[in-house]
Design a protein around this motif. Structure first.
Motif, short mmCIF file in Angstrom:
data_model
loop_
_atom_site.label_atom_id
_atom_site.label_comp_id
_atom_site.label_asym_id
_atom_site.label_seq_id
_atom_site.Cartn_x
_atom_site.Cartn_y
_atom_site.Cartn_z
N ILE B 55 0.84 -1.21 0.00
CA ILE B 55 0.00 0.00 0.00
C ILE B 55 0.87 1.25 0.00
O ILE B 55 0.55 2.25 -0.65
CB ILE B 55 -0.95 -0.02 1.22
CG1 ILE B 55 -1.97 -1.15 1.08
CG2 ILE B 55 -1.66 1.32 1.38
CD1 ILE B 55 -2.85 -1.35 2.30
N LEU B 88 -5.78 0.82 -5.50
CA LEU B 88 -5.38 0.74 -4.10
C LEU B 88 -5.74 -0.63 -3.51
O LEU B 88 -4.94 -1.27 -2.83
CB LEU B 88 -6.08 1.85 -3.31
CG LEU B 88 -5.59 2.13 -1.90
CD1 LEU B 88 -4.14 2.60 -1.90
CD2 LEU B 88 -6.46 3.17 -1.24
N LYS B 91 -3.55 -3.56 -4.50
CA LYS B 91 -2.30 -3.74 -3.75
C LYS B 91 -2.48 -4.80 -2.65
O LYS B 91 -1.54 -5.53 -2.33
CB LYS B 91 -1.85 -2.42 -3.13
CG LYS B 91 -1.40 -1.40 -4.14
CD LYS B 91 -0.14 -1.85 -4.86
CE LYS B 91 0.32 -0.84 -5.89
NZ LYS B 91 1.51 -1.31 -6.64
#
Lengths: 305, 176
Positions: B55, B88, B91
């Motif tokens: 992240i 996001l 990830k």
């Protein structure tokens, strides 16, 4: 055998561990783009000789579901070539007083690829299934029916892994096969091929400490017990193109064995693991090793900061 | 498996509705915007560390802290940035795990309001009540069966997710 299964069942339900198994791979894969390296050492006493195997392995997460690993190993398990009187060697090699001290030599490379085909994740739980393939170019003068790709035989293999994580407990089963290639010594006119093998291993692990995390620096202590089982076929031996009857040579006969591998693992700063396990013979016989085996390993994960 | 999940998200961008649950609060919240991602499939700190590392590689992320016991990633975004939510979440999948929830904590002053909702980055949220809330922080609990595990989605629909989303919950659609 039933007894062993009951014992394995008991341990798998009474112990609790994580899935960074010491001797078997979990179905989980490495994070994408992550490198890791591992140094492993396996020792056992063969009469008055300390047999050693040292391996350096690099792991890489190609995708979230695909992990590859390349291993190079050295050992003093085998001679570079079979001795001249090969019949006497096969007949006596595992007899008392016949052990010979070989020098440490490079065994070869071993390639491993694992692909995660199924994942069902929940909070602190998951069920995962992976398939794997492996190949080795090892060309040692391996002299047993039992095939083994990490440092003994050239060949290939494959199988599947099912892993269940339940909070602090991880359970896993691995089922696979090995197909060895022929070892050829042209000068001595010897062709030798170990038998095909199938194996079915069970692993259980428990996160013993900490009971609650405070930071990434918390030392993790994981307990493991693994039960490895293997069944192997008869070896094939040709000398000067003549088939050799192996009925009287136990080392070349088909067989099976089971061994327990209890172990403990320390995960340091969430980036490094150090572990020790012991292989204890439980059923049948492996000619790959004599008696109990100690296994040490150190692995570092190269996370990006 | 996960790649197909995200290509599906891209395919859905124009045509599909994603249900979100909006609730508003007066709790003071420091700038800039933040996110909370619930993560499934892990227990050990090494696994959490791999998720956090992944992240952290997102350019819009300023800081990540992962709750090792609750398996939740608290993410502070860089000021004025609005990340692509699907990348996001990807990830988390790249680290080998699954996301079970995504909550956005948006500063109301950073949001571009319009008559039926507001714009945040590339996302256009439509509030079905049609009224802009008079709050400092808008909390969006975003849920979509293609983002999250099926079981997590079912748990949320049954109200077992956190039991905290009834008072100020709105159904809303979101379009790109």
């Amino acid at each position: 055998m039933k007894k062993l299964i009951y014992i394995a069942f008991f341990f798998s339900h009474s112990l609790i561990a994580q899935e960074l198994f010491i001797n078997n791979e979990p179905a989980s894969t490495m994070p994408k783009g992550l490198f890791s390296y591992r140094y492993s050492m396996e020792n056992y006493q063969d009469e008055n000789i300390l047999r050693q195997w040292h391996a350096f392995r690099i792991f890489y997460g190609v995708t979230p579901n695909l992990t590859i690993a390349l291993t190079g190993s050295i050992s003093n398990h085998h001679p570079e070539k079979f001795p001249e009187n090969v019949n006497a060697f096969f007949a006596n090699h595992h007899s008392p007083g016949y052990s010979r001290n070989y020098r440490l030599k490079f065994d070869g490379f071993h390639f491993y690829a694992k692909y995660r085909v199924f994942s069902s994740d929940q909070q602190k739980k998951h069920l995962r299934i992976a398939v794997f393939g492996e190949a080795s170019n090892t060309m040692s003068a391996h002299d047993e029916a039992e095939s083994h790709l990490m440092g003994d035989n050239a060949g290939y293999g494959g199988g599947f892994i099912i892993t269940k994580l339940l909070n602090r407990l991880a359970l896993s089963g691995t089922c696979g096969f090995i197909v060895p290639f022929v070892y050829l010594d042209k000068d001595a006119k010897i062709e030798f091929r170990s038998g095909n093998s199938v194996y079915y291993n069970f692993s259980a692990g428990y996160l013993l400490y900490p009971s609650r995390y405070s930071s990434y620096n918390d030392l993790n202590i994981n307990l493991y017990v693994e039960l490895n089982n293997k069944r192997y076929e008869e070896a094939l031996l040709l000398i000067d193109n003549q088939y050799q009857f192996t009925d009287l040579l136990p080392v070349l006969q088909p067989g099976q064995y089971s061994e327990f591998r209890p172990g403990v693992q320390f995960v340091i700063k969430s980036r490094t693991r150090a572990e020790v396990s012991v292989a204890l013979p439980a059923y049948g016989r492996t000619y790959l090793r004599t008696g109990s085996v100690i296994f040490l390993s150190y692995q570092k994960y190269l996370f990006k900061r | 498996m996960h790649n197909s999940r995200f290509s599906l998200i891209n395919a859905m961008r124009k045509f599909s509705l994603i249900f979100i649950f909006l609730f508003f609060t007066k709790t003071a919240f420091s700038q800039p915007d933040s996110l909370l991602i619930g993560i499934d499939g892990l227990t050990c700190s090494m696994c959490s560390y791999s998720v956090e590392s992944m992240i952290r590689s997102v350019p819009e992320v300023r800081e990540v802290r992962l709750d090792l016991n609750a398996n939740e990633a608290w993410i502070k975004l860089k000021e004025g940035s609005a990340p692509d939510l699907s990348s996001l979440l990807k990830k988390v999948y790249d680290a080998g795990f699954s996301a079970r929830s995504l909550t956005l904590f948006l500063n109301a002053y950073n949001i571009e309001w319009h008559h039926s909702g507001f714009k945040y980055g590339v996302y256009n949220f439509i509030i079905q009540t049609g009224k802009a809330p008079d709050k400092e922080v808008i909390i969006l609990k975003l849920l979509n069966p293609d983002y999250f595990s099926k079981k997590g989605f079912k748990r949320f629909l049954k109200g077992k997710n956190d039991g905290n989303n009834s008072q100020f919950t709105y159904n809303a659609s979101y379009i790109y």
